[in-house]
Design an enzyme around this catalytic site. Structure first.
Site, PDB file in Angstrom:
ATOM      1  CB  CYS A 150     -14.885  -9.718   8.066  1.00 39.56           C
ATOM      2  SG  CYS A 150     -13.598  -8.205   8.390  1.00 39.56           S
TER       3      CYS A 150
ATOM      4  CB  CYS B 213      -9.037  -9.473   2.702  1.00 40.65           C
ATOM      5  SG  CYS B 213      -9.187  -9.117   4.481  1.00 40.65           S
TER       6      CYS B 213
ATOM      7  NE  ARG C  46      -2.040   1.625   9.742  1.00 36.36           N
ATOM      8  CZ  ARG C  46      -2.852   0.701   9.281  1.00 36.36           C
ATOM      9  NH1 ARG C  46      -3.716   0.669   8.373  1.00 36.36           N
ATOM     10  NH2 ARG C  46      -2.904  -0.540  10.145  1.00 36.36           N
TER      11      ARG C  46
ATOM     12  CB  CYS D 253     -11.831  -2.175   5.014  1.00 34.57           C
ATOM     13  SG  CYS D 253     -11.003  -2.881   6.116  1.00 34.57           S
TER      14      CYS D 253
ATOM     15  CB  CYS E  28     -13.529  -3.626   2.209  1.00 31.31           C
ATOM     16  SG  CYS E  28     -14.483  -5.396   2.383  1.00 31.31           S
TER      17      CYS E  28
ATOM     18  CE  LYS F   4      -5.828  -0.959  11.475  1.00 40.32           C
ATOM     19  NZ  LYS F   4      -6.752  -1.876  10.533  1.00 40.32           N
TER      20      LYS F   4
ATOM     21  CE  LYS G  71      -7.516   3.217   9.602  1.00 40.02           C
ATOM     22  NZ  LYS G  71      -8.382   2.112   9.059  1.00 40.02           N
TER      23      LYS G  71
ATOM     24  NE  ARG H 298      -3.369  -0.261   2.780  1.00 36.67           N
ATOM     25  CZ  ARG H 298      -3.976  -0.695   3.926  1.00 36.67           C
ATOM     26  NH1 ARG H 298      -3.740  -0.047   5.054  1.00 36.67           N
ATOM     27  NH2 ARG H 298      -4.897  -1.774   3.797  1.00 36.67           N
TER      28      ARG H 298
HETATM   29 FE1  SRM Z   1      -8.898  -2.093   6.435  1.00 35.21          FE
HETATM   30  C1  SRM Z   1      -7.677  -4.798   8.101  1.00 35.21           C
HETATM   31  C2  SRM Z   1      -8.259  -3.363   3.398  1.00 35.21           C
HETATM   32  C3  SRM Z   1      -9.797   1.060   5.467  1.00 35.21           C
HETATM   33  C4  SRM Z   1     -10.580  -1.442   9.452  1.00 35.21           C
HETATM   34  N1  SRM Z   1      -7.965  -3.862   5.994  1.00 35.21           N
HETATM   35  C5  SRM Z   1      -7.488  -4.583   6.753  1.00 35.21           C
HETATM   36  C6  SRM Z   1      -6.454  -5.592   5.930  1.00 35.21           C
HETATM   37  C7  SRM Z   1      -5.152  -5.227   5.909  1.00 35.21           C
HETATM   38  C8  SRM Z   1      -6.579  -7.133   6.409  1.00 35.21           C
HETATM   39  C9  SRM Z   1      -5.562  -7.828   7.185  1.00 35.21           C
HETATM   40  O1  SRM Z   1      -5.403  -6.932   8.590  1.00 35.21           O
HETATM   41  O2  SRM Z   1      -4.984  -8.662   6.958  1.00 35.21           O
HETATM   42  C10 SRM Z   1      -7.262  -5.302   4.550  1.00 35.21           C
HETATM   43  C11 SRM Z   1      -6.546  -5.749   3.175  1.00 35.21           C
HETATM   44  C12 SRM Z   1      -7.200  -6.241   2.107  1.00 35.21           C
HETATM   45  C13 SRM Z   1      -6.536  -6.641   0.941  1.00 35.21           C
HETATM   46  O3  SRM Z   1      -6.279  -7.787   0.393  1.00 35.21           O
HETATM   47  O4  SRM Z   1      -6.165  -5.471   0.290  1.00 35.21           O
HETATM   48  C14 SRM Z   1      -7.814  -3.935   4.781  1.00 35.21           C
HETATM   49  N2  SRM Z   1      -8.763  -1.226   4.624  1.00 35.21           N
HETATM   50  C15 SRM Z   1      -8.514  -2.076   3.615  1.00 35.21           C
HETATM   51  C16 SRM Z   1      -8.566  -1.235   2.582  1.00 35.21           C
HETATM   52  C17 SRM Z   1      -7.738  -1.435   1.213  1.00 35.21           C
HETATM   53  C18 SRM Z   1     -10.213  -1.352   1.947  1.00 35.21           C
HETATM   54  C19 SRM Z   1     -10.812  -0.721   0.634  1.00 35.21           C
HETATM   55  O5  SRM Z   1     -11.345  -1.579   0.257  1.00 35.21           O
HETATM   56  O6  SRM Z   1     -10.331   0.224   0.171  1.00 35.21           O
HETATM   57  C20 SRM Z   1      -8.668   0.342   3.066  1.00 35.21           C
HETATM   58  C21 SRM Z   1      -7.212   0.664   2.920  1.00 35.21           C
HETATM   59  C22 SRM Z   1      -7.162   2.167   3.366  1.00 35.21           C
HETATM   60  C23 SRM Z   1      -5.845   2.852   3.469  1.00 35.21           C
HETATM   61  O7  SRM Z   1      -5.351   3.194   2.201  1.00 35.21           O
HETATM   62  O8  SRM Z   1      -5.101   2.981   4.508  1.00 35.21           O
HETATM   63  C24 SRM Z   1      -8.868  -0.162   4.544  1.00 35.21           C
HETATM   64  N3  SRM Z   1      -9.996  -0.271   7.445  1.00 35.21           N
HETATM   65  C25 SRM Z   1     -10.388   0.896   6.373  1.00 35.21           C
HETATM   66  C26 SRM Z   1     -11.129   1.543   7.160  1.00 35.21           C
HETATM   67  C27 SRM Z   1     -11.973   2.857   6.668  1.00 35.21           C
HETATM   68  C28 SRM Z   1     -10.919   4.064   6.814  1.00 35.21           C
HETATM   69  O9  SRM Z   1      -9.780   3.781   7.086  1.00 35.21           O
HETATM   70  O10 SRM Z   1     -11.364   5.074   6.721  1.00 35.21           O
HETATM   71  C29 SRM Z   1     -11.497   0.920   8.361  1.00 35.21           C
HETATM   72  C30 SRM Z   1     -12.441   1.386   9.234  1.00 35.21           C
HETATM   73  C31 SRM Z   1     -12.098   2.540  10.302  1.00 35.21           C
HETATM   74  C32 SRM Z   1     -11.259   2.138  11.283  1.00 35.21           C
HETATM   75  O11 SRM Z   1     -10.123   1.938  11.115  1.00 35.21           O
HETATM   76  O12 SRM Z   1     -11.729   1.825  12.469  1.00 35.21           O
HETATM   77  C33 SRM Z   1     -10.515  -0.276   8.326  1.00 35.21           C
HETATM   78  N4  SRM Z   1      -8.895  -3.041   8.310  1.00 35.21           N
HETATM   79  C34 SRM Z   1      -9.887  -2.345   9.536  1.00 35.21           C
HETATM   80  C35 SRM Z   1      -9.829  -3.337  10.715  1.00 35.21           C
HETATM   81  C36 SRM Z   1     -10.433  -3.196  12.143  1.00 35.21           C
HETATM   82  C37 SRM Z   1      -9.552  -2.205  12.908  1.00 35.21           C
HETATM   83  C38 SRM Z   1     -10.314  -2.077  14.297  1.00 35.21           C
HETATM   84  O13 SRM Z   1     -10.215  -1.216  14.758  1.00 35.21           O
HETATM   85  O14 SRM Z   1     -10.791  -3.273  14.969  1.00 35.21           O
HETATM   86  C39 SRM Z   1      -8.759  -4.377  10.351  1.00 35.21           C
HETATM   87  C40 SRM Z   1      -8.340  -5.442  11.036  1.00 35.21           C
HETATM   88  C41 SRM Z   1      -7.297  -5.072  11.994  1.00 35.21           C
HETATM   89  O15 SRM Z   1      -6.791  -3.963  12.068  1.00 35.21           O
HETATM   90  O16 SRM Z   1      -7.189  -6.073  13.053  1.00 35.21           O
HETATM   91  C42 SRM Z   1      -8.484  -3.966   9.078  1.00 35.21           C
HETATM   92 FE1  SF4 Z   2     -10.749  -7.747   4.715  1.00 36.59          FE
HETATM   93 FE2  SF4 Z   2     -12.521  -7.286   6.577  1.00 36.59          FE
HETATM   94 FE3  SF4 Z   2     -11.215  -5.072   5.978  1.00 36.59          FE
HETATM   95 FE4  SF4 Z   2     -13.073  -6.530   4.055  1.00 36.59          FE
HETATM   96  S1  SF4 Z   2     -13.710  -5.350   5.873  1.00 36.59           S
HETATM   97  S2  SF4 Z   2     -10.935  -5.659   3.495  1.00 36.59           S
HETATM   98  S3  SF4 Z   2     -12.839  -8.369   4.495  1.00 36.59           S
HETATM   99  S4  SF4 Z   2     -10.621  -6.796   6.953  1.00 36.59           S
END
Ligand code: SRM
Ligand code: SF4
Length: 581
Positions: A477, A438, A144, A481, A432, A211, A213, A75
């Site tokens: 899930c 993922c 981030r 995201c 997402c 993380k 944000k 990323r």
């Molecule tokens: Fe996310 C984890 C993709 C925005 C909450 N997110 C992941 C991972 C890295 C899976 C992993 O940990 O193994 C995903 C990678 C998937 C892949 O194969 O590419 C992933 N997140 C994404 C992206 C690519 C989704 C998208 O379709 O665009 C976004 C990348 C953003 C970036 O450029 O930095 C993405 N993730 C978000 C957001 C939205 C935001 O940031 O505005 C959230 C919700 C806001 C928040 O953080 O509360 C988000 N991602 C999570 C979480 C839950 C965190 C938590 O507080 O519990 C995880 C899991 C974790 O961190 O354990 C996670």
């Molecule tokens: Fe993966 Fe869940 Fe984030 Fe979708 S919402 S990219 S399934 S961690």
């Protein structure tokens, strides 16, 4: 039996960070060994460098063996989503040469590559570095990518908030040289022992508990979803003068379906800061989370849980103690909308920008839609600026008015529609990544949403609601995201091919939705939503949005109405009664 008290011992990831010599660990040795992957501690440290170790989950089924074939998601960090034409083209080249040939715009205005092999990691990251790009701090327990409304309109407020975005991002970027040693300078790392005296002035040895944000909204435009951020800043302006920012803290989406002590949370508005104060206030908040955030249980380590446990007053007092002064009261908040910035717009400086809708952020060539080749052709020929949006879309900026017809024609040759040719519901939809890359996905999202939207378009047209703007978001899930819990309508992966349906969020991101129905099979999503849309059509108030309607009626009343055998007329009487209560 008495419950065992929870341990306060630092989690395993804390130990890995502490022993890593500022994110080095044994990554250099592992990078050059003969396997296709890194060990567990390597996997954790890679995240800080913008890398996730993954495997293709479709292949797992085909291979039918426990042995995985590994590849990497990378990323890049793109503050405010702003790229030059050259940087876009560098991404495109690298996707072709080292990844799976596609680029993925993320919900935080970054680009992701998927499918990079271990042996190509250094070359990919050197390619990024040559284009003045980095992936440092795009993932991991740090601040981030800092998001910001990307519209390139020629007004001083937008220029200033973009500048503040860059300033915050630079200030909070990890200082470790590990990234350069490992990926860019290459061989040097084998010769020099890690510099023990290296310091991270903000993060220290163990970085943040989790993380973190940050996003900045333009007055009236919440395309960045400020309430879902650890820190959301809403610009407050008077005419052309940026007065400062309202500060919102403690938002976050992630939760677990079965752990009730995890939940999405909207941020709290805690005060107002001037442009001169904003950097110190942001830093103070980050330091409070660094020092008091939960480091033993990663499921409770986000700052939202600190806010939840402490309450706003204690949190603000701790921030103010660190600052040595008190925050001013918040200014009145402007009404917020979620602007997509689609279509052609005059920038106000004689130039134009074009916002294109990118379905679920995936830039690839498929069938008649040659999106990747078409974007490449336009960007090579016209050299526009490029901006990525938090709605996973792309803006081509600084275009001379005389070039507009030629760009429209070139896009058409590659089958790329202007947003006005797409349905309203498709343009507002987000999914997402989910399967196959993922590792946390329970169900499909990006690959499933297009068919769901097609079916929804038919329903909306039948009900005369085709022009109705509302947000539909799908995730594989509950981690959230695609920020599903603020959408009007959301489908959140629950198990293979089953979802929880949420309704009642606000399209402008200011209210959480509620679970309406659990364990709905993918093929039943539309029939589950259909009765709600029918009720909405006949019982909405003038101008009322779908999410607002569901919120006004309430999920319990909606469930009762839909499950009852009432006639349509009786249901309407019941709706009125439930609202009157
Ligand atoms: Fe996310 C984890 C993709 C925005 C909450 N997110 C992941 C991972 C890295 C899976 C992993 O940990 O193994 C995903 C990678 C998937 C892949 O194969 O590419 C992933 N997140 C994404 C992206 C690519 C989704 C998208 O379709 O665009 C976004 C990348 C953003 C970036 O450029 O930095 C993405 N993730 C978000 C957001 C939205 C935001 O940031 O505005 C959230 C919700 C806001 C928040 O953080 O509360 C988000 N991602 C999570 C979480 C839950 C965190 C938590 O507080 O519990 C995880 C899991 C974790 O961190 O354990 C996670
Ligand atoms: Fe993966 Fe869940 Fe984030 Fe979708 S919402 S990219 S399934 S961690």
């Amino acid at each position: 039996m008495t419950a065992r008290p929870k341990s306060n011992a630092p989690s395993g990831v804390e130990a890995i960070k502490a022993a890593s010599h500022h994110l080095r660990g044994t990554l250099a040795e592992q990078l050059h060994n003969s396997t296709d992957h890194f060990d567990e501690s390597g996997k954790q440290l890679l995240k800080f460098h913008g890398l996730y170790q993954q495997d293709d989950r479709d292949q797992r089924k085909v291979a039918r063996t426990a042995e995985k074939t590994h590849s990497f998601m990378l990323r890049t960090r793109v503050p405010g989503g702003v790229l030059t034409a050259e940087q876009y083209l560098a991404h495109d080249d690298l996707a072709q040469r080292y990844a799976n040939g596609a680029l993925r715009i993320t919900t935080r205005q970054c680009f992701q590559f998927h499918g990079i092999l271990k042996g190509d990691l250094q070359a990919t990251m050197r390619g990024l570095n040559d284009a003045l790009l980095t992936s440092l701090g795009a993932c991991g327990d740090v601040v981030r990518n800092v998001a910001c409304c990307p519209a390139p309109l020629h007004d001083p407020i937008r220029r200033q908030i973009q500048a503040v975005t860059r300033q915050i991002s630079d200030h909070l970027l990890p200082r470790t040289r590990a990234y350069h040693e490992l990926w860019i300078d290459g061989e040097k790392v084998a010769l020099d022992p890690p510099q023990q005296e290296e310091v991270e002035p903000i993060y220290g040895k163990t970085y943040l508990p989790r993380k973190f944000k940050i996003a900045i909204a333009y007055p009236g435009d919440n395309c960045v979803d400020v309430y879902t951020q650890d820190i959301g800043l809403v610009a407050i302006a008077h005419g052309d003068r940026l007065l400062g920012f309202n500060v919102i803290v403690g938002g976050g989406m992630g939760m677990n379906h079965t752990k009730v002590d995890t939940f999405p949370r909207l941020g709290d508005l805690i005060g107002f800061v001037t442009p001169e104060q904003v950097l110190s206030v942001v830093e103070a908040i980050v330091l409070v989370q660094r020092d008091y955030g939960n480091r033993s249980d990663r499921k409770h380590a986000r700052m939202k849980y600190l806010l939840h446990e402490w309450g706003v007053a204690r949190f603000v007092a701790t921030v103010e103690e660190r600052l040595g002064w008190t925050l001013a009261p918040a200014a009145p908040l402007p009404h917020l909308e979620n602007e997509l910035h689609h279509g052609w717009h005059a920038q106000g400086d004689g130039r134009w920008f074009l916002g294109l809708s990118v379905e679920n952020g995936r830039i690839k060539d498929e069938g008649d839609l040659q999106l990747r080749s078409g974007l490449r052709a336009v960007i090579e020929q016209f050299r526009p600026g490029v901006r990525l949006t938090p709605n996973q879309d792309i803006l081509l900026t600084d275009i001379a008015p005389g070039d507009i017809p030629a760009i429209n024609a070139l896009l058409a040759t590659f089958g790329i529609p202007l947003p006005s040719a797409l349905s309203v519901v498709q343009r507002h939809a987000l999914a997402c990544v989910a399967l196959p890359t993922c590792g946390l996905a329970l169900a499909e999202a990006e690959r499933a949403l297009p068919d769901v939207i097609d079916a929804l378009e038919v329903e909306l047209a039948r009900l005369g609601l085709a022009e109705e703007p509302f947000t539909v978001r799908m995730t594989g899930c509950p981690n959230g995201c695609a920020r599903p819990y603020v959408a009007d309508l959301a489908f959140v992966g629950r198990s293979a091919d089953a979802y929880v349906v949420y309704v009642g969020g606000a399209s402008n991101g200011t209210r959480l939705n509620q679970p309406y129905k659990d364990l709905v099979k993918r093929e039943q999503l539309i029939e589950t939503v259909r009765p709600l849309l029918e009720l909405f059509r006949s019982r909405r108030q003038p101008g009322e949005r779908f999410g607002d309607f569901c919120h006004r009626i309430g999920v319990t009343a909606l469930q009762t109405l839909v499950n009852s055998t009432l006639s349509e007329e009786e249901a309407h009487v019941a709706v009125d009664a439930s609202v009157a209560l």
